[in-house]
Design a protein around this motif. Sequence first.
Motif, PDB file in Angstrom:
ATOM      1  N   UNK A 106      10.791  38.145  46.048  1.00 20.97           N
ATOM      2  CA  UNK A 106      12.353  38.525  45.332  1.00 20.97           C
ATOM      3  C   UNK A 106      13.031  37.422  45.104  1.00 20.97           C
ATOM      4  N   UNK A 131      25.062  32.349  46.683  1.00 21.89           N
ATOM      5  CA  UNK A 131      25.989  32.725  45.361  1.00 21.89           C
ATOM      6  C   UNK A 131      26.499  31.721  44.686  1.00 21.89           C
ATOM      7  N   UNK A 137      23.138  34.702  42.708  1.00 17.33           N
ATOM      8  CA  UNK A 137      21.375  34.813  43.538  1.00 17.33           C
ATOM      9  C   UNK A 137      21.650  36.120  44.223  1.00 17.33           C
ATOM     10  N   UNK A 138      20.282  36.893  44.540  1.00 23.28           N
ATOM     11  CA  UNK A 138      20.521  37.986  45.452  1.00 23.28           C
ATOM     12  C   UNK A 138      20.240  37.873  47.325  1.00 23.28           C
ATOM     13  N   UNK A 139      20.396  37.099  46.762  1.00 23.25           N
ATOM     14  CA  UNK A 139      20.005  36.814  48.744  1.00 23.25           C
ATOM     15  C   UNK A 139      21.370  36.604  49.422  1.00 23.25           C
ATOM     16  N   UNK A 140      20.475  37.089  50.270  1.00 22.23           N
ATOM     17  CA  UNK A 140      21.260  37.503  51.485  1.00 22.23           C
ATOM     18  C   UNK A 140      22.695  36.051  52.572  1.00 22.23           C
ATOM     19  N   UNK A 141      23.623  36.216  52.296  1.00 25.45           N
ATOM     20  CA  UNK A 141      23.925  34.720  52.967  1.00 25.45           C
ATOM     21  C   UNK A 141      23.918  34.920  54.744  1.00 25.45           C
ATOM     22  N   UNK A 143      26.038  33.561  57.460  1.00 24.85           N
ATOM     23  CA  UNK A 143      26.812  32.731  57.539  1.00 24.85           C
ATOM     24  C   UNK A 143      27.020  32.757  58.930  1.00 24.85           C
TER      25      UNK A 143
ATOM     26  N   UNK B  95      19.063  45.255  49.820  1.00 25.73           N
ATOM     27  CA  UNK B  95      18.028  43.927  48.303  1.00 25.73           C
ATOM     28  C   UNK B  95      19.153  44.423  47.151  1.00 25.73           C
ATOM     29  N   UNK B  96      20.507  45.257  46.646  1.00 28.63           N
ATOM     30  CA  UNK B  96      21.122  45.002  46.352  1.00 28.63           C
ATOM     31  C   UNK B  96      22.516  44.937  46.199  1.00 28.63           C
ATOM     32  N   UNK B  97      22.836  45.239  46.926  1.00 23.04           N
ATOM     33  CA  UNK B  97      24.563  44.605  47.638  1.00 23.04           C
ATOM     34  C   UNK B  97      23.774  43.707  48.559  1.00 23.04           C
ATOM     35  N   UNK B  98      23.345  41.915  48.597  1.00 28.19           N
ATOM     36  CA  UNK B  98      23.246  41.245  49.640  1.00 28.19           C
ATOM     37  C   UNK B  98      23.923  41.095  50.508  1.00 28.19           C
ATOM     38  N   UNK B  99      25.124  41.136  50.398  1.00 32.64           N
ATOM     39  CA  UNK B  99      26.559  40.839  50.807  1.00 32.64           C
ATOM     40  C   UNK B  99      26.960  42.183  52.512  1.00 32.64           C
ATOM     41  N   UNK B 474      17.226  44.991  39.611  1.00 31.32           N
ATOM     42  CA  UNK B 474      18.386  46.162  40.443  1.00 31.32           C
ATOM     43  C   UNK B 474      18.366  47.692  40.350  1.00 31.32           C
TER      44      UNK B 474
END
Lengths: 247, 529
Positions: A106, A131, A137-141, A143, B95-99, B474
Amino acid sequence: MNSGPLLFLGIFVTLAASFWSLLLVPQVKIGRQEILNTNNMVYPARPGVTKQGEQIYRSLGCTECHTRQVRPRGYGSDFDRGWGNRRTVAQDYLNDYPVMLGNLRIGPDLANIGLRQTNALWHLAHLYEPKRMSPGSMMPPYRFLFKNRKLKVGEKPPPEALPFELKPGHATIPSEDAYALVDYMLGQQAEFPLFEAPLPGAATNVPPADAASTNTVSTNAVSTNAVSTNVPSTNVSTNVAPGNSPK
Amino acid sequence: MASDNPAGGAPITQDRSFAGHGQAGLSPCYSMTAPAASTLVSEPSRPSAVIATQARVPTTEIDASCRVPVLLLFVSGAIWLLVGIFLLLLSSVKLHSPGVLADTAWLTLGRIRPAAMNAVLYGFASQTAIGVLLWMLCRLAGTRLFFQSTILIAGMLWNLGVTTGFVGILAGAGTGFDWLEMPRYASVILFVAYALIGICAVMTFHFRRDPALYVSQWYLLAALFWFPWIYSAANFLLLIQPVRGVMQAVVNAWYTNIFLHLWLGSIGLAVIFYFIPKLIGRPLYNRWLAAFGFWTLAFFANLSGLNQLTGGPVPAWMISISVAAGVLLIVPLISVAINWHLTLAGNYQRAKEDMTLRFVVFGAGCYLIAEALGIVLGTREVSVATHYTYLELGHRYLALFGFVGMVLWGSLHYIVPRLVQMDWYCPKLTKTHFRCSALGVGLIFVALSAGGVLHGLKMNLGTEDMVRLVRATVPFVGLSTLGWLLLLIGQGALLMNLFVVLRRSVEPYRRSAWELVRSDNPAQPEESS
């Protein structure tokens, strides 16, 4: 098929066949490979902080979305994407524990991330907010690998903080884990020339350790992709401090 | 192997058949009146010529012996399932809302997905499968369950192991090996728990009162033996005395394949072979075809594990063995498909009335689809385009929830009322469970497959920018999130049904215990009960 012992024998034999041919024989063939040390090349054995970074990579489950393997030419577009100059082979993973090849992409392959993106600050900023460094980017942060400290008006950020602002009015201090992880990523370089996986154009591929294996990829390589030009089209180190001049 | 069927003239297919079931036996309901019970859930009559040393134990007694340990496995399995699917839903959202919930290390995607998979694989699938295995072994063997209290303790130990591993993964101690993410200390607990259960199950099998072996028993015995071997071997070679380099990936691929195909898969097939003939009241079409399917599956599926490594950093001959064996899996696939179809032929409409059969037939269909798709995805030519994509993920979920999940839920639906001697609380909840599950699994599979094809075309066959192509998938991931939501609702219905039934079944005991406590004459408690 009504005899318990006979049934059990068959059940034993079928799994034993698999255990023998898929685990024992491969272990004999490739399980005791030694690290080659020739031609004054640096073999990517990177102890210390990099080893800790490997554990962070494992613990955070990065392998759920990223692979660390370059498939040979003809298997997908791994080469065209600049994910590597040669395929990865068994030799490349001798120092790894655990070996995390990954089985879902992914995100991009990371086998050579240390060659594509050499700037540690870029990696830190990317982990803090993906981002910002690669838009969309769809990578999670990540932090939680950083600490934010609110700065008073006119206060200078402490020396251990990042030299640019990621959160307005705050100094962002990477944790040891963040540094270790970045160190690990910078070490991801499957560039050691091997007989079974020659680098295109490299004159000094290591002589065969095992004469049984043959590979003729090098003869038809175009030898234009030198390592240094192999940077992907995404952001490079020039925009490492977005919107902020480094102090 | 020679048949023990001494009735030379009798057709082989009648051997140990399920013929002789009356229409009454098809009713999923269970009345509280005891006399009806024995006819209602009676086992098929054995061929008269088979010489048995002892008479079969009545089914009500068998069920009573299974009651406590099997119910423990079922209920905790259902709870783990709910936990696992909730986390899979959350990881699909991420996977579609990484935050979403990204600021806690415990809830990062890379931890909750393996934690969820382990909850589903070990907490739900393996645990429920063990429960079904024990019950089916007893029923087919005609004996009571041996060492119930040992199994009860082992069941608790198993749950302790899963809990430890689950928390360990969330805390960051995951091992990084696919489906073996549980840290070493948890795997040891799981292995000890399994060893206890396995010994009890083998004892139950060994002292069977019915010497003839039905098809399901082959699969169950195989699963009983294969699981401890692969689990101990994989844990030993990966966590205790790790092999070097890519051998770790080889061991891991070998393990995941056999775990799904020959541990969960064997029990799933045993369930299908047990319930289809039983519920429609006809013998299995052909026992020898089933034997052929069993041995070819046992041989080829065991060898097919490494085709997940196609293109990977291992010598090509290893992958070639697995690709060849993977293609040959078409042989057992066709043989079981023919056997099921000819057993069921003309009786498919029964699945409309009988919920258990509906679950099982749906699961059998998913098995055939998943297996056929697995054969296609395993070949080198297709794998070039589909490897590392959502399609492979969708395929795994189809096998795991569509096949294994569905047949286990079906057997749960059949077994639980017989254990507690009480009907399900609400048939509507059962219907909700089936519909939501079927629709959810279908939606997840279709969405991830479609997204996966796009993923493969753009990533493996094209050179579109990675960020853009992941964004293009997505909407499909969003659709699969909807599927997870449906699946979650379905499992909520199952759990609610299960809890109410359990509560009602213990109500008389609870009440008498309460009266005991409150009785004015504590000196003579036996009178008050």
